[in-house]
Scaffold this active site. Structure first.
Site, PDB file in Angstrom:
ATOM      1  N   ASP A 154       0.838  -1.189   0.000  1.00 12.36           N
ATOM      2  CA  ASP A 154       0.000   0.000   0.000  1.00 12.36           C
ATOM      3  C   ASP A 154       0.872   1.238   0.000  1.00 12.36           C
ATOM      4  O   ASP A 154       1.972   1.220  -0.567  1.00 12.36           O
ATOM      5  CB  ASP A 154      -0.933  -0.071   1.224  1.00 12.36           C
ATOM      6  CG  ASP A 154      -2.258   0.610   0.981  1.00 12.36           C
ATOM      7  OD1 ASP A 154      -2.265   1.837   0.831  1.00 12.36           O
ATOM      8  OD2 ASP A 154      -3.293  -0.082   0.951  1.00 12.36           O
TER       9      ASP A 154
ATOM     10  N   HIS B 161      -3.943   6.191   3.320  1.00 11.89           N
ATOM     11  CA  HIS B 161      -4.522   4.915   2.867  1.00 11.89           C
ATOM     12  C   HIS B 161      -3.786   3.709   3.440  1.00 11.89           C
ATOM     13  O   HIS B 161      -4.397   2.721   3.858  1.00 11.89           O
ATOM     14  CB  HIS B 161      -4.479   4.902   1.336  1.00 11.89           C
ATOM     15  CG  HIS B 161      -5.258   3.818   0.697  1.00 11.89           C
ATOM     16  ND1 HIS B 161      -4.728   2.566   0.456  1.00 11.89           N
ATOM     17  CD2 HIS B 161      -6.526   3.781   0.227  1.00 11.89           C
ATOM     18  CE1 HIS B 161      -5.638   1.820  -0.146  1.00 11.89           C
ATOM     19  NE2 HIS B 161      -6.746   2.535  -0.294  1.00 11.89           N
TER      20      HIS B 161
ATOM     21  N   SER C  39     -10.983  -1.067  -0.554  1.00 12.64           N
ATOM     22  CA  SER C  39      -9.676  -1.231   0.088  1.00 12.64           C
ATOM     23  C   SER C  39      -9.837  -1.747   1.502  1.00 12.64           C
ATOM     24  O   SER C  39      -9.125  -2.645   1.934  1.00 12.64           O
ATOM     25  CB  SER C  39      -8.986   0.128   0.198  1.00 12.64           C
ATOM     26  OG  SER C  39      -8.429   0.462  -1.024  1.00 12.64           O
TER      27      SER C  39
END
Ligand SMILES: *[C@@H]1O[C@H](CO)[C@@H](O)[C@H](O)[C@H]1NC(C)=O
Ligand SMILES: *[C@@H]1O[C@H](CO)[C@@H](O)[C@H](O)[C@H]1NC(C)=O
Ligand SMILES: *[C@@H]1O[C@H](CO)[C@@H](O)[C@H](O)[C@H]1NC(C)=O
Ligand SMILES: *[C@@H]1O[C@H](CO)[C@@H](O)[C@H](O)[C@H]1NC(C)=O
Length: 759
Positions: A153, A212, A544
């Protein structure tokens, strides 16, 4: 480098290749064409098995370099970027298009693909992970203690309290762990056991500057943080699905996005390091597998017994928007939860509409304020309150109504409204987003409402031409909302645009308004006291979060069933998924109606039931090779994907529907008959007798033989056939009929979706 040594080590084809690599054509191109060099991912035949264990890292680099026209570019920059060992047989290098084309003709080279830009699967940015941390299952698996989850990520903020190894005990990582932590030693611990950055555009530490990466890592395996504070007063418990698992961070996404070559380098390292599960919350639109470096890397991982959880993408709700569609990957869609962080719009006429916002300002006025709809007469920019569109509209002191969509995120729209003098905002879903409402960290008082609520607010504005008024009431967190779970509008929908014959997505899990760790403060600007920045959390939505959550659940299953293959873990997750919502109705689609398999896959993940599935469907890695041949790929394409020399004429290719998938998906025309075989393994301790129940899609007759499967012991495998025959397809052409195959014992229910695409 000693070419002779390598030449002796490697087989004849490579020797031929050495001569070819010095082929004048390639060198000439390098001399005459200095045009732009791009990154290419080059798949080459593997060195022979007998020599592989003798090759050092440097031998590999030299082997890979030997395919290149020169080792460096005219600028002196090395051409070789990554030499891959595990994820693919090949490397990434700087080449011009012509050079790449020339290299593809060199014997031993299977393909040269331009690097591909991928994106993180967050729409924008919850506290019900569907998992009870006090349940018997969680205690039995010690919350996945000892499992290592690799997060590919945007990096991580390692010092966030979600990643402490104190509180709940974390033993050191197991002996097989070979990874390394590139942060200062004090920043890694027994929670974050490894961290590395892959960025061929530059060096750097795997810190998260996006949010994120920190969010997905904490959703998968963050510790339990009570009273996680989003914006002063939207509190909840932030906890990962596997709160005791170790985390290995591979930063493969940077400010410019994610490049396939970096993602592949991350997968390569994760395999070498010895992770148990890989979480991939990134991707692009579905493409053929031979072009899809992420799918190829994932196949290498599952061959090593590593489970790969990936996101279905956030391009829904249109048909065929699912990504990460390889049958060896788990493809997770996003569902909503029964929790809402309420921001209720009350109009001047007394009508109320519930919306959401994680920014719950204390003491916001309860006096009616004027409300304005800039989009009432205007184009899409002003409808969506895009940057610059409010300049000539008087919004001062008013509540401003803006639609989702356009160039700016909802949070940015808040900043735009604030700058223009607005005091509050109502975000109304554009048509396609319907009921998927997000509780975001807005910078000013905001209520995000559904398309239909927005329609009624706008209707009120039209009737009240003179002075329409409204107020936003912040009511905090409430539970028990219906319908829940429901599939989010943005969640990628099947069938795959490219790779049909396999049901995708596989499953859905919570992915709307997920509360988890965040590396920096969110919401309205706050005055920090001294230099102390308080630990932050955020509420984010996207597939996600679902993929990371499923990665955590897979880690739990891996600890409780170490002997299960990745395909068996996936089977357990899918055959036990919930198909009904909390009110007992079929799982809804937030864009209206029942969700169905193309939106919800096998249903909503149920971790506790997945731990005791009764029967599992396994798939051997070799079956995937037969499947790839069945797709009609060339030998070169299949060889590149499977990293071994494959001749499809020899391997006995297989139709997609014959893959031992835990769902059956067939295409049928008028008056057609089909037989599909499946094999199940009894993973329960006892003897068991299962009886088949089949529900055929409309327009199809279906039966199962044998109708009973009697297992006398654990680990026994048995096969059954599904017979299908279609009538007139007629008006059904192009649609997908939905049925169900269920095996029922006195203890277990094993469900497999049955999909018939009418052709
Ligand atoms: C050089 O390569 C570029 C693309 O990489 C191509 O468009 C161009 O035609 C080539 N020029 C020559 C002289 O071959
Ligand atoms: C709105 O979007 C544009 C284009 O992406 C961006 O340049 C601008 O900074 C955004 N506005 C705000 C307030 O973030
Ligand atoms: C804040 O940080 C600066 C520079 O890092 C330092 O000089 C200053 O003493 C700090 N202030 C407080 C209140 O800790
Ligand atoms: C069940 O079968 C698997 C592989 O087929 C094997 O690894 C495992 O040891 C077996 N377990 C038992 C209890 O026989």
């Amino acid at each position: 480098m000693n070419f002779l040594r390598l030449a002796i080590l490697l087989s004849t084809f490579i020797i031929i290749f050495f001569f070819k690599s010095a082929h004048p054509q390639i060198l000439a191109l390098n001399v005459f064409n200095y045009s732009t060099h791009e990154t290419f991912i080059i798949h080459v035949q593997k060195p022979p098995k007998s020599t592989i264990n003798m090759l050092t890292v440097e031998d590999y680099r030299n082997y890979h370099r030997s395919f290149l026209p020169t080792h460096t570019l005219a600028s002196g920059e090395p051409r070789l970027i990554y030499s891959y060992h595990n994820a693919i047989s090949g490397f990434a290098a700087k080449l011009t298009r012509d050079e790449a084309k020339a290299i593809e003709k060199v014997p031993g080279v299977l393909r040269a693909d331009p690097d591909r830009a991928l994106s993180l699967h967050t729409t924008h940015v919850n506290d019900f992970l569907g998992i009870n941390h006090n349940s018997c299952f969680m205690r039995d698996t010690e919350s996945a203690m000892g499992a290592i989850i690799g997060i590919l990520d945007a990096g991580v903020l390692p010092t966030h309290p979600s990643f402490t190894d104190r509180g709940i005990a974390h033993p050191p990582p197991p002996g097989k762990w070979r990874g390394h932590c590139d942060f200062k030693p004090a920043m890694c611990n027994n929670k974050i056991v490894g961290a590395k950055s892959f960025n061929h555009a530059g060096k750097g530490l795997p810190f998260d500057f996006e949010g994120h990466g920190t969010h997905t890592a904490s959703v998968a395996a963050g510790g339990i943080v009570k009273n996680a504070d989003v914006l002063g007063n939207a509190r909840g418990t932030a906890a990962g699905a596997a709160p005791r698992a170790h985390l290995a961070i591979y930063k493969v996404c940077h400010s410019g996005g994610c490049l396939a070559s970096d993602v592949l380098a991350g997968i390569d390292q994760a395999i070498a390091d010895g992770v148990d599960v890989i979480s991939l919350s990134l991707g692009g639109p579905a493409i053929p597998f031979y072009d899809d470096a992420v799918a190829i890397g994932a196949l290498a991982a599952i061959e090593r017994g590593i489970f790969v959880s990936s996101s279905a993408g956030n391009s829904g709700p249109a048909r065929s928007t699912v990504g990460n569609d390889a049958p060896w990957m788990l493809t997770a869609g996003a569902s909503s939860m029964d929790r809402a962080i309420l921001a209720t719009v009350r109009l001047g006429n007394g009508e109320e509409f519930d919306g959401e916002s994680s920014y719950q300002p204390i003491g916001f006025t309860s006096i009616l304020l004027p409300i304005v709809y800039p989009g009432a007469r205007g184009g899409s920019r002003v409808k969506t309150c895009s940057d610059g569109s409010l300049n000539r509209i008087n919004v001062r002191g008013k509540i401003v109504l803006c639609h989702t969509g356009g160039t700016n995120t909802s949070i940015e729209k808040g900043a735009i409204v604030m700058r223009a003098g607005g005091v509050a905002m109502i975000v109304v879903n554009e048509e396609k987003r319907r009921c998927t409402v997000e509780a975001e960290a807005h910078v000013l008082p905001t209520a995000h409402v559904s398309t239909s609520a927005g329609g009624r607010i706008i209707a009120y504005l039209r009737t009240m031409r003179e002075n329409p008024t409204a107020v936003i009431l912040f009511k905090g967190t409430v539970y028990g909302n219906s319908p829940a779970p429901a599939v989010a509008a943005f969640s990628g929908r099947g069938p795959s645009a490219v790779n049909e014959g396999i049901m995708k997505p596989d499953i859905v899990g919570p992915g709307v308004n997920i509360l988890a760790a965040w590396p920096f403060p969110v919401g309205p600007p706050v005055v920090e006291v001294g230099n102390v920045t308080t630990p932050t959390f955020n509420v984010v939505s996207g597939t996600s979060a679902s993929a990371a959550l499923l990665a955590g659940v897979a880690a739990l299953l891996k600890i409780s069933h170490p002997e299960w293959s990745p395909a068996e873990i996936k089977s357990a997750l899918m055959t036990t998924a919930d198909v009904l919502d909390r009110d007992g109705g079929p799982i809804a689609d937030e864009t209206l109606g029942a969700a169905g398999y193309l939106a919800a896959g096998a249903g909503q993940v149920n971790p506790t039931r997945a731990n005791d599935p009764g029967l599992v469907y396994d798939i051997q890695p070799g079956d995937y090779v037969r499947y790839l041949c069945g797709l009609g790929y060339t030998d070169m394409q299949v060889s590149a994907i499977s990293r071994r020399a494959v001749k499809c004429a020899v391997v006995d290719s297989m139709a997609a529907e014959d893959l031992n998938y835990p769902a059956v998906s067939v295409a049928m025309g008028t008056k057609m008959e089909k037989t599909v075989t499946r094999t199940v393994r009894n993973v329960c301790e006892e003897e068991a007798v299962y009886t088949a129940k089949i529900r055929a899609p409309e327009g199809v007759e279906a039966s199962v033989y044998p109708e009973k499967l009697g297992f006398s012991e654990k680990n026994q495998s048995m096969s059954y056939n599904v017979y299908l025959s279609s009538g007139e397809v007629g008006g059904r052409r192009g649609s997908v009929g939905q049925g169900l195959i269920t095996w029922v014992s006195n203890k277990h229910i094993v469900r497999s979706p049955l999909l018939v695409s009418f052709a």
